[in-house]
Design an enzyme around this catalytic site. Structure first.
Site, short mmCIF file in Angstrom:
data_model
loop_
_atom_site.label_atom_id
_atom_site.label_comp_id
_atom_site.label_asym_id
_atom_site.label_seq_id
_atom_site.Cartn_x
_atom_site.Cartn_y
_atom_site.Cartn_z
CG HIS A 268 -2.07 0.86 1.27
ND1 HIS A 268 -2.45 1.65 0.22
CD2 HIS A 268 -2.94 1.17 2.28
CE1 HIS A 268 -3.50 2.40 0.57
NE2 HIS A 268 -3.81 2.13 1.82
CG HIS A 307 -4.14 0.71 -8.16
ND1 HIS A 307 -5.48 0.66 -7.88
CD2 HIS A 307 -3.58 1.59 -7.28
CE1 HIS A 307 -5.72 1.48 -6.88
NE2 HIS A 307 -4.61 2.05 -6.49
CG ASP A 363 2.97 4.49 -3.82
OD1 ASP A 363 2.99 5.59 -3.25
OD2 ASP A 363 2.13 3.60 -3.58
N1 ACO Z 1 5.06 -6.93 -10.16
C1 ACO Z 1 4.94 -8.13 -10.78
N2 ACO Z 1 3.80 -8.81 -10.94
C2 ACO Z 1 2.70 -8.26 -10.40
C3 ACO Z 1 2.72 -7.02 -9.74
C4 ACO Z 1 3.96 -6.35 -9.63
N3 ACO Z 1 4.04 -5.17 -9.03
N4 ACO Z 1 1.47 -6.72 -9.30
C5 ACO Z 1 0.69 -7.74 -9.71
N5 ACO Z 1 1.43 -8.67 -10.37
C6 ACO Z 1 0.94 -9.89 -11.00
C7 ACO Z 1 0.57 -10.94 -9.97
O1 ACO Z 1 1.67 -11.77 -9.68
C8 ACO Z 1 -0.55 -11.66 -10.67
O2 ACO Z 1 0.04 -12.48 -11.67
P1 ACO Z 1 -0.61 -13.95 -11.97
O3 ACO Z 1 -1.97 -13.65 -12.54
O4 ACO Z 1 0.33 -14.57 -12.94
O5 ACO Z 1 -0.68 -14.65 -10.66
C9 ACO Z 1 -1.28 -10.56 -11.42
O6 ACO Z 1 -0.29 -9.57 -11.66
C10 ACO Z 1 -2.45 -9.97 -10.65
O7 ACO Z 1 -1.97 -9.45 -9.41
P2 ACO Z 1 -2.73 -9.48 -8.04
O8 ACO Z 1 -1.71 -9.67 -6.96
O9 ACO Z 1 -3.88 -10.44 -8.10
O10 ACO Z 1 -3.34 -8.01 -7.98
P3 ACO Z 1 -3.96 -7.33 -6.71
O11 ACO Z 1 -5.04 -6.45 -7.21
O12 ACO Z 1 -4.30 -8.31 -5.66
O13 ACO Z 1 -2.75 -6.45 -6.12
C11 ACO Z 1 -1.23 -4.69 -5.78
C12 ACO Z 1 -2.59 -5.10 -6.35
C13 ACO Z 1 -1.13 -5.11 -4.31
C14 ACO Z 1 -1.12 -3.16 -5.85
C15 ACO Z 1 -0.11 -5.38 -6.60
O14 ACO Z 1 -0.20 -4.95 -7.95
C16 ACO Z 1 1.28 -5.07 -6.06
O15 ACO Z 1 1.73 -5.76 -5.15
N6 ACO Z 1 1.99 -4.01 -6.59
C17 ACO Z 1 3.29 -3.64 -6.07
C18 ACO Z 1 3.13 -2.83 -4.78
C19 ACO Z 1 2.61 -1.43 -5.05
O16 ACO Z 1 3.10 -0.72 -5.92
N7 ACO Z 1 1.61 -1.02 -4.23
C20 ACO Z 1 1.05 0.34 -4.30
C21 ACO Z 1 -0.35 0.33 -4.82
S1 ACO Z 1 -0.96 1.97 -4.93
C22 ACO Z 1 -1.30 2.38 -3.35
O17 ACO Z 1 -1.63 1.60 -2.51
C23 ACO Z 1 -1.15 3.76 -3.00
#
Ligand code: ACO
Length: 430
Positions: A268, A307, A363
């Site tokens: 987050h 996201h 971010d």
């Molecule tokens: N890098 C690589 N792969 C990713 C990333 C990433 N940053 N984010 C998602 N994926 C992949 C997952 O592994 C998944 O792949 P799969 O389908 O092969 O299993 C797919 O994309 C879907 O991802 P989920 O984890 O299901 O997406 P979710 O909606 O649950 O998570 C989140 C969203 C937590 C923001 C995620 O994208 C993440 O961890 N990003 C990095 C952390 C980040 O930047 N957070 C800030 C968000 S903005 C904020 O809160 C202000």
């Protein structure tokens, strides 16, 4: 019943049910009528990460993740970033309308007259180790404010709620600046009413021995914009935490400490810090392809990408990216900028990221600006928590106005043992 309903046939019993659809939503509690037999509890929904569950009716922030739209109280984020100030946007989020000149003047006066921190809260901050993570200090100090303002426990009192909102918005800036000064080992700077909210914040952060601190207007404007962009984002993890804790009628300082704790996590608000650590770890542009390969093999995460709601682009990220150039003209570019641009370039064309709709989020870029301003990485999430406190408190006030406010209490699917008899210790097997 009209067409705005859902017909469900329970194949276990052959029974048919009509469930009303309001605002594109069915009420989960309506499913409780669907039962196998008289003894059955009724159907529940299972949604542990709340992927498809609306938990609030809110008039504060509108977000369309497919189209990349973000609006506060109906106003597009791009227009607020271009024309508003953080204080004006805070008023908008709290009261629902843009203020008149007189209302804004009074609002700024009200906030600036709550920026001083009780010395007990300051002593608490100073009692942390200098190396404590600023978010740990921030969370502790916010929670302690509840002990200093016992009137905050009267959550039914409308005037008290507004007073706590003003105190919180004012004091989070002071607390945030103090966490930075503690980290650096520098004496605290007390607030200066003559400066605006952001100018005063910059003074509390950066004033050294000079008698009069004059904030750089470009940096003051940039922080105003960053604070506007971070002020609210509807029912995210931390805002939901604020509402969950607030639903028990705990005081808003305790609820806000919980919200800040949720923000701290790297998935987050902690992502801005994690992005910089990742860029430092990559170290040079030539290591970018190798890092991307690791991400694709699932050995690393591309922090600042992806996201839960935005599946096209994050409008906040685009605004920050444009603004970064203005800041870099004053501060000089971030040394990690080239690595970030190369990561972004590859990721935006690579099928792994494109097919999963992973785009840079807010971010990914904000940390580069903070780094160029010479801020240590561990303060970045505090820079997020200060403006987001406005959104948390606006959402809390909105929730507290609800007529049928109920404590949040989810259900579970029990998957443990069935009933069994207690076994005396001497009879138990390893
Ligand atoms: N890098 C690589 N792969 C990713 C990333 C990433 N940053 N984010 C998602 N994926 C992949 C997952 O592994 C998944 O792949 P799969 O389908 O092969 O299993 C797919 O994309 C879907 O991802 P989920 O984890 O299901 O997406 P979710 O909606 O649950 O998570 C989140 C969203 C937590 C923001 C995620 O994208 C993440 O961890 N990003 C990095 C952390 C980040 O930047 N957070 C800030 C968000 S903005 C904020 O809160 C202000």
């Amino acid at each position: 019943m009209g067409s705005d309903s859902l017909t469900i046939v329970d194949n276990r019993t052959g029974q048919k049910y009509e469930i009303p659809i309001v605002d594109g939503t069915i009420r989960a509690i309506d499913l409780r009528a669907i039962k196998k037999d008289k003894e059955d509890f009724g159907l529940l929904t299972y949604d542990p990460a709340l992927l498809n569950t609306a938990t609030a009716r809110s008039a504060i922030t509108f977000l369309d993740g497919e189209k990349g739209i973000l609006r506060y109280r109906g106003y597009p984020i791009e227009q607020l970033a271009a024309h508003s100030t953080f204080m004006e946007t805070a008023y908008l989020l709290i009261f629902g309308q843009l203020p008149t000149a007189t209302q804004l003047e009074k609002w700024e006066w009200d906030i600036s007259h709550h920026t001083l921190l009780h010395t007990n809260a300051q002593k608490l901050i100073e009692s942390f180790r200098h190396s404590a993570h600023p978010m740990s200090v921030f969370i502790g100090a916010i929670s302690a404010l509840g002990s200093l303002y016992p009137d905050a426990r009267d959550t039914a009192c409308v005037e008290c709620r507004l007073l706590q909102a003003q105190r919180i918005i004012a004091k989070v800036a002071t607390i945030g600046a103090f966490t930075y000064r503690l980290n650096q080992g520098w004496p605290m700077n007390y607030p200066d009413d003559e400066l605006g909210y952001v100018g005063n914040y910059l003074r509390m952060m950066f004033r050294m021995t000079e008698h009069k601190y004059v904030p750089n207007p470009v940096l003051e404007r940039a922080i105003n914009v960053l604070f506007i962009l971070h002020a609210d984002h509807e029912q995210n993890c931390s805002t939901s935490t604020m509402r969950v804790i607030g639903s028990s009628q705990a005081d808003p300082y305790s609820a806000l400490a919980g919200a800040a704790a949720a923000l701290y996590g790297p998935l987050h608000g902690g992502a801005n810090e994690a992005v910089l650590l990742m860029l430092e770890q990559i170290g040079s542009v030539r290591n970018v392809p190798g890092f991307i390969d690791k991400v694709k093999k699932g050995e690393a995460k591309l922090m600042g990408f992806g996201h839960r709601v935005y599946k096209n682009f994050d409008p906040r990220g685009q605004i920050i990216k444009k603004m970064a150039h203005e800041v870099f003209e004053v501060t000089g570019a971030s040394p990690l900028q080239d690595i970030a641009l190369e990561l972004e370039r590859i990721a935006l064309h690579d099928d792994y990221f494109v097919s999963r709709k992973l785009y840079p989020n807010v971010d990914f870029y904000s940390g580069l600006i903070y780094q160029a301003m010479n801020l240590p990485t561990n303060i970045f999430t505090v820079m997020f928590a200060i403006p987001r406190s406005v959104g948390w408190i606006a959402q809390w006030m909105e929730m507290m106005r609800e007529d049928d406010l109920k404590i949040v209490r989810p259900r579970q699917i029990y998957v443990g043992e069935g009933a069994r008899d207690y076994v005396p210790i001497e009879s138990r097997k390893a």
